[in-house]
Design an enzyme around this catalytic site. Structure first.
Site, mmCIF file in Angstrom:
data_model
loop_
_atom_site.group_PDB
_atom_site.id
_atom_site.type_symbol
_atom_site.label_atom_id
_atom_site.label_comp_id
_atom_site.label_asym_id
_atom_site.label_seq_id
_atom_site.Cartn_x
_atom_site.Cartn_y
_atom_site.Cartn_z
ATOM 1 N N SER A 16 -10.260 -10.612 4.063
ATOM 2 C CA SER A 16 -9.799 -11.375 5.222
ATOM 3 C C SER A 16 -10.992 -12.055 5.880
ATOM 4 O O SER A 16 -12.102 -11.521 5.891
ATOM 5 C CB SER A 16 -9.103 -10.462 6.234
ATOM 6 N N ILE A 48 -5.841 -9.953 1.051
ATOM 7 C CA ILE A 48 -5.835 -10.345 2.462
ATOM 8 C C ILE A 48 -4.749 -9.571 3.199
ATOM 9 O O ILE A 48 -3.576 -9.631 2.827
ATOM 10 C CB ILE A 48 -5.588 -11.863 2.603
ATOM 11 N N ASP A 49 -5.139 -8.864 4.241
ATOM 12 C CA ASP A 49 -4.183 -8.125 5.069
ATOM 13 C C ASP A 49 -4.466 -8.363 6.549
ATOM 14 O O ASP A 49 -3.609 -8.793 7.312
ATOM 15 C CB ASP A 49 -4.257 -6.628 4.738
ATOM 16 N N HIS A 105 -11.572 -7.383 -2.876
ATOM 17 C CA HIS A 105 -10.834 -6.638 -1.856
ATOM 18 C C HIS A 105 -11.476 -6.878 -0.489
ATOM 19 O O HIS A 105 -12.595 -7.373 -0.392
ATOM 20 C CB HIS A 105 -10.856 -5.143 -2.188
ATOM 21 N N GLY A 155 -10.042 -3.686 6.848
ATOM 22 C CA GLY A 155 -9.986 -3.785 8.298
ATOM 23 C C GLY A 155 -10.654 -5.027 8.855
ATOM 24 O O GLY A 155 -11.151 -5.892 8.121
ATOM 25 N N ASP A 214 -0.880 -1.659 -4.269
ATOM 26 C CA ASP A 214 -2.275 -1.709 -3.836
ATOM 27 C C ASP A 214 -2.837 -0.293 -3.757
ATOM 28 O O ASP A 214 -2.207 0.607 -3.198
ATOM 29 C CB ASP A 214 -2.335 -2.394 -2.460
ATOM 30 N N SER A 274 0.838 -1.197 0.000
ATOM 31 C CA SER A 274 0.000 0.000 0.000
ATOM 32 C C SER A 274 0.876 1.250 0.000
ATOM 33 O O SER A 274 2.089 1.187 0.228
ATOM 34 C CB SER A 274 -0.898 0.012 1.241
ATOM 35 N N ASP A 281 -6.697 2.981 -8.435
ATOM 36 C CA ASP A 281 -8.036 3.029 -7.845
ATOM 37 C C ASP A 281 -8.666 4.380 -8.142
ATOM 38 O O ASP A 281 -8.560 5.316 -7.354
ATOM 39 C CB ASP A 281 -7.962 2.780 -6.335
#
Length: 359
Positions: free
Chosen positions: A235, A276-277, A232, A199, A83, A50, A105
């Protein structure tokens, strides 16, 4: 094995009907954890960075770290991806530092907070596609804004995310508009809005079709069967790691992520890249807390970092297996970026025409 472009990797994934997790990376420990899992699983890798990560670690450090990972794991095809690029400069400087793929984006304006209109999105995304393709790099675009269908709000990640509330139409990608967007921008992959957000706090209950619109993916895939779809905010926020985190002094409130089985369903309908973060952050932080709580005299950072790396690797292996990525690294022969540039110039990589509703 060399670095691979996102386009080549996702083309291979489409041919063999698997998905590829794209893990966000900020530091060496994350890189090693992901690559160890990839080697154990024989899986190709997308490491994505990012703007916040680039600011945190510095472009020079990240570039050298990627070189080291490439050298240490020569048998793993490695895609390095920007990203949520917010402007042309962010994307081009990423390519300058060795990235093989960028995301423009344009769903938000350059401040990464204000929703943009369709024309702005097309204009800036098409420009990035034109420039990136000249050197063989891949481009991901986004149509629709990432945010919760429960609340209408988004979750800012590294300063990226819309402010205020949006209505449902702005939070879901329109399939017909998606077909136009791909044709007008020439993107290699399309991130779609289906109710996921950045998040840990994605859903207040186990998500159903009311708040996680997987049917939108199916409709987009029907219109664009040859387009690589990106999920996106995907997670799963594993309950077992939430429990470890809270058992050792954490205060994470009840939350639900995107169920793995829903992602697998998406892969059947054209999802090829899965971002996935949070899952790796949560696993690492939970492992840190467990060491701090159970070994209170410990102060060697390695005694915290090694369990954190093991925890992250376990999550990565599980995703490689679930998404069908495992076993595919050794099947890929990497095409160098100059050859990809030649193919773009020849028109052979131009997006396929959308399937009409009447077809």
């Amino acid at each position: 094995m060399a670095r691979i472009t996102l386009r080549q990797l996702l083309d291979h994934a489409a041919e063999r009907s698997y998905g590829v997790p794209a893990f966000n990376i900020n530091n060496m420990e994350q890189g090693l954890a992901i690559m160890e899992a990839a080697r154990a699983s024989d899986a190709p890798v997308i490491l994505q960075v990012s703007r916040g990560a680039r600011s945190y670690a510095n472009d020079v450090m990240l570039a050298k770290m990627m070189e080291a990972l490439e050298e240490m794991y020569p048998d793993i095809p490695l895609c390095i991806h920007q990203d949520h690029g917010n402007n042309v400069a962010t994307c081009l400087t990423a390519i300058q530092h060795g990235f093989t793929s960028v995301m423009m984006d344009g769903s938000l304006k350059e401040d990464a907070k204000t929703p943009a209109d369709y024309d702005y999105n097309v204009s800036i995304t098409a420009e990035v596609s034109r420039l990136a393709h000249m050197v063989g790099a891949s481009v991901e675009g986004e149509l629709g804004c990432l945010g919760s269908l429960e609340t209408g709000h988004g979750e800012a990640e590294d300063g990226h995310g819309f402010e205020g509330a949006l209505d449902r139409s702005q939070l879901l990608t329109d399939p017909d508009e998606a077909a136009r967007f791909v044709a007008e921008t020439g993107v290699d992959a399309l991130a779609v809005a289906i109710g996921t957000s950045h998040g840990a706090y994605k859903f207040t209950r186990k998500p159903t079709g009311e708040v996680l619109a997987m049917d939108v993916i199916e409709k987009i895939h029907e219109r664009l069967p040859d387009t690589h779809i990106v999920m996106h905010g995907s997670s799963s926020v594993p309950q077992e790691w939430q429990d470890v985190f809270n058992a050792h002094g954490g205060q994470m409130r009840e939350t639900y992520g995107v169920p793995v089985e829903e992602i697998v369903r998406g892969i059947r309908f054209g999802v090829r890249k899965v971002n996935i973060d949070t899952d790796l952050r949560l696993a690492a932080a939970a492992a840190f807390r467990r060491v701090a709580d159970t070994s209170r005299s410990e102060f060697d950072p390695r005694k915290f970092l090694k369990p954190a790396m093991d925890a992250m690797s376990a999550v990565c292996k599980a995703r490689f297996e679930a998404f069908g990525t495992a076993g595919n690294a050794s099947r890929i022969k990497v095409v160098p970026m100059p050859e990809m540039a030649r193919r773009y110039a020849s028109g052979s990589l131009k997006p396929q025409s959308a399937r009409s509703e009447a077809a």
